[in-house]
Design an enzyme around this catalytic site. Structure first.
Site, mmCIF file in Angstrom:
data_model
loop_
_atom_site.group_PDB
_atom_site.id
_atom_site.type_symbol
_atom_site.label_atom_id
_atom_site.label_comp_id
_atom_site.label_asym_id
_atom_site.label_seq_id
_atom_site.Cartn_x
_atom_site.Cartn_y
_atom_site.Cartn_z
ATOM 1 N N CYS A 1 -0.198 -1.004 -4.523
ATOM 2 C CA CYS A 1 0.180 -2.416 -4.364
ATOM 3 C C CYS A 1 -0.822 -3.320 -5.087
ATOM 4 O O CYS A 1 -1.900 -3.609 -4.556
ATOM 5 C CB CYS A 1 0.242 -2.778 -2.885
ATOM 6 S SG CYS A 1 0.659 -4.519 -2.619
ATOM 7 N N CYS B 1 -1.899 -6.533 -3.142
ATOM 8 C CA CYS B 1 -2.803 -6.339 -1.998
ATOM 9 C C CYS B 1 -4.195 -5.944 -2.458
ATOM 10 O O CYS B 1 -5.196 -6.521 -2.038
ATOM 11 C CB CYS B 1 -2.274 -5.238 -1.084
ATOM 12 S SG CYS B 1 -0.581 -5.467 -0.587
ATOM 13 N N ASP B 2 -4.246 -4.913 -3.292
ATOM 14 C CA ASP B 2 -5.530 -4.273 -3.583
ATOM 15 C C ASP B 2 -6.200 -4.773 -4.856
ATOM 16 O O ASP B 2 -7.377 -4.516 -5.072
ATOM 17 C CB ASP B 2 -5.330 -2.752 -3.662
ATOM 18 C CG ASP B 2 -4.779 -2.183 -2.359
ATOM 19 O OD1 ASP B 2 -5.037 -2.809 -1.310
ATOM 20 O OD2 ASP B 2 -4.093 -1.157 -2.383
#
Length: 509
Positions: free
Chosen positions: A337, A340-341
């Site tokens: 992701c 997200c990351d």
């Protein structure tokens, strides 16, 4: 001023819902994050007479805790909770003030029953759309149970601390200093991990359903609603509501809704399902399907559910590359992701495996925060839309390697490189880097079916125009089927189609 006028106007309305006084204890120094934090808490206190601010020394600086007057509630923000975490801050203020949370009573009872000390720390990034669910669940647990505390830690503000723990995926949750879990977790899932999962006995006395839907994504929710509207006994069994949609950030092609986000749409699906008399069984995975007098679905906890018809809507998951190092370094540099990351790889060199739309969108997003992006594509040409390719090639810090096959992701305790083979020459190349984002499409969640239902070579369930499979009374819908296009709106339509097909089958049989 740290909040813009629109946000302030919305916030003003929320703060009027506070039911008691709240004390914010803030611990800051002379760094830029501290300055923003002070500006935020001062702005909050200026907007409500119920909020006071007190300077103190907390275990982390900069951070602030949200408390009832005269009582530490165990809710702490280490970092400035803006972006996706702004809602977490607003909910913390309301709930600490005494406002009742919008969760099921049985969950509140479970939280209050937990005995012992639970000190949670969650490492997040402010651009992560999966993190707020975890932060809000752990904050609520801290507010309801004096034995629980939670600190939200912004990995960008506490970079050295996050790196010392090798946090390379968010959210990453620690309990009493030990790793607890990573990725999106609902309140129910956290409680289940703490030993409060429903066991088989809770399902023992269920009467057979007319329609049992397996899966809680757009197809499953749509199927359950269409079935329930026919006035027949309907159940839905799902590991989590929303499915893949929970991992989707911006949705701009859901007709009539100009823009929404995955978690918001998933919450709406669940809300809509709950409007009907549907038996919702969450946190459950199916492991076996068998056609007897009824269609039987066995769950991983050993329970067996029976139904006259079943609709399979188990969706799909990210496809793995399947090379050495991928599993070993998952959440240690291997990620799926970028939203997200990505912030955990600021200033680092990363690779994106996959040249389709999702891969190229990921590369474009990452190029704005990392030092360099290397794209690896198996085919001789990228598969992404032209508009995305033009944007990609306009970026100065992106390298594209086409016609290459990923061979290995290397590392020691975390990723340190990637090896690939040039397919036309057979030459092996190695690049030193710190992160690998895998974006090579989806694989259907149908392994558990074995040979009971006809599937394609890719594992997709074969259905006819009514959503029926080759097994009488078993229907399927959404991304787990051989539908040629995997889209939310198509999944919803196929869920409705399968429910109508099942209803038609019940009438005729």
């Amino acid at each position: 001023m740290i909040l813009d006028a629109d946000i302030k106007a919305q916030l003003q309305q929320y703060l009027q819902l506070m039911e008691g006084d709240v004390l914010i204890k803030v611990s800051t120094s002379s760094d830029p994050v501290s300055a923003d934090m002070l500006a935020l808490v001062d702005e909050l206190s200026s907007m409500s007479s119920r909020i006071t601010v007190e300077k103190t020394q907390l275990p982390r600086t900069p951070s602030f805790s949200v408390n009832r007057v005269g009582e530490d509630t165990g809710v702490t923000f280490a970092g400035v909770p803006l972006g996706h975490e702004f809602t977490s801050l607003v909910l913390a203020l309301l709930q600490v003030s005494g406002r009742a949370p919008k969760v099921e009573q049985h969950e509140i009872d479970q939280i209050k029953k937990l005995s012992g000390d639970y000190h949670f720390e969650s490492y997040i990034s402010l651009s992560c759309h999966n993190c707020p669910d975890v932060v809000q669940a752990l904050n609520l647990m801290s507010i309801l149970n004096p034995g629980i505390t939670h600190v939200m830690i912004d990995g960008a503000a506490f970079k050295e601390e996050a790196e010392s723990k090798n946090v390379m995926a968010v959210p990453s949750v620690y309990l009493n200093g030990e790793f607890f879990g990573s990725g999106r977790m609902t309140l129910e899932e956290i409680l289940a991990k703490l030993g409060n999962a429903p066991d088989a006995s809770e399902f023992a006395d269920k009467e057979p359903f007319d329609v049992l839907v397996v899966g809680g994504g757009p197809a499953g929710a749509s199927a359950a609603i269409y079935a329930a509207r026919k006035g027949i006994r309907t159940g839905i069994v799902a590991e989590r509501f929303g499915g893949q949609v929970m991992d989707t950030v911006g949705i701009e092609n859901f007709i009539s809704v100009k823009y929404t986000e995955g978690p918001k749409l998933a919450a709406s699906l669940e809300e809509h399902v709950k409007e009907y008399d549907i038996d919702v069984m969450k946190l459950q995975r199916a492991k076996r399907l068998e056609r007897k007098e009824f269609v039987e679905v066995e769950l991983e906890n050993g329970a067996v559910l029976k139904s006259k018809t079943v609709i399979l809507s188990t969706g799909a998951r990210w496809r793995n590359v399947g090379v050495p190092g991928e599993a070993e370094f998952k959440n240690k540099g291997v990620a799926y992701c970028p939203h997200c990351d990505g912030p955990l790889f600021v200033g680092k060199h990363v690779a994106v495996i996959g040249g389709g739309n999702s891969g190229i969108e990921a590369a474009i997003d990452l190029a704005g925060i990392v030092s360099h992006v290397t794209v690896l594509e198996f085919m001789p040409e990228l598969k992404a839309d032209d508009v995305l390719q033009k944007r990609l090639y306009s970026l100065p810090n992106v390298t594209v390697h086409k016609n290459v096959q990923t061979k290995e992701i290397t590392g020691t305790d975390k990723v340190n490189g990637i090896s690939y083979v040039e397919r036309d020459t057979g030459t092996v190349q190695h690049i030193e880097l710190q992160g690998v984002f895998v974006q090579i499409g989806l694989v259907p969640n149908t392994d558990w079916l074995g040979d009971t239902v006809e599937r394609t070579r890719m594992g997709e369930i074969v259905v006819n125009s009514h959503g029926a499979t080759n097994v009488p009374g078993v229907f399927a819908a959404g991304d787990c089927t051989n539908s040629p296009y995997k889209q939310i709106i198509i999944s919803m339509g196929s869920g409705a189609n399968a429910a109508l097909g099942a209803f038609d089958y019940l009438i005729r049989n």
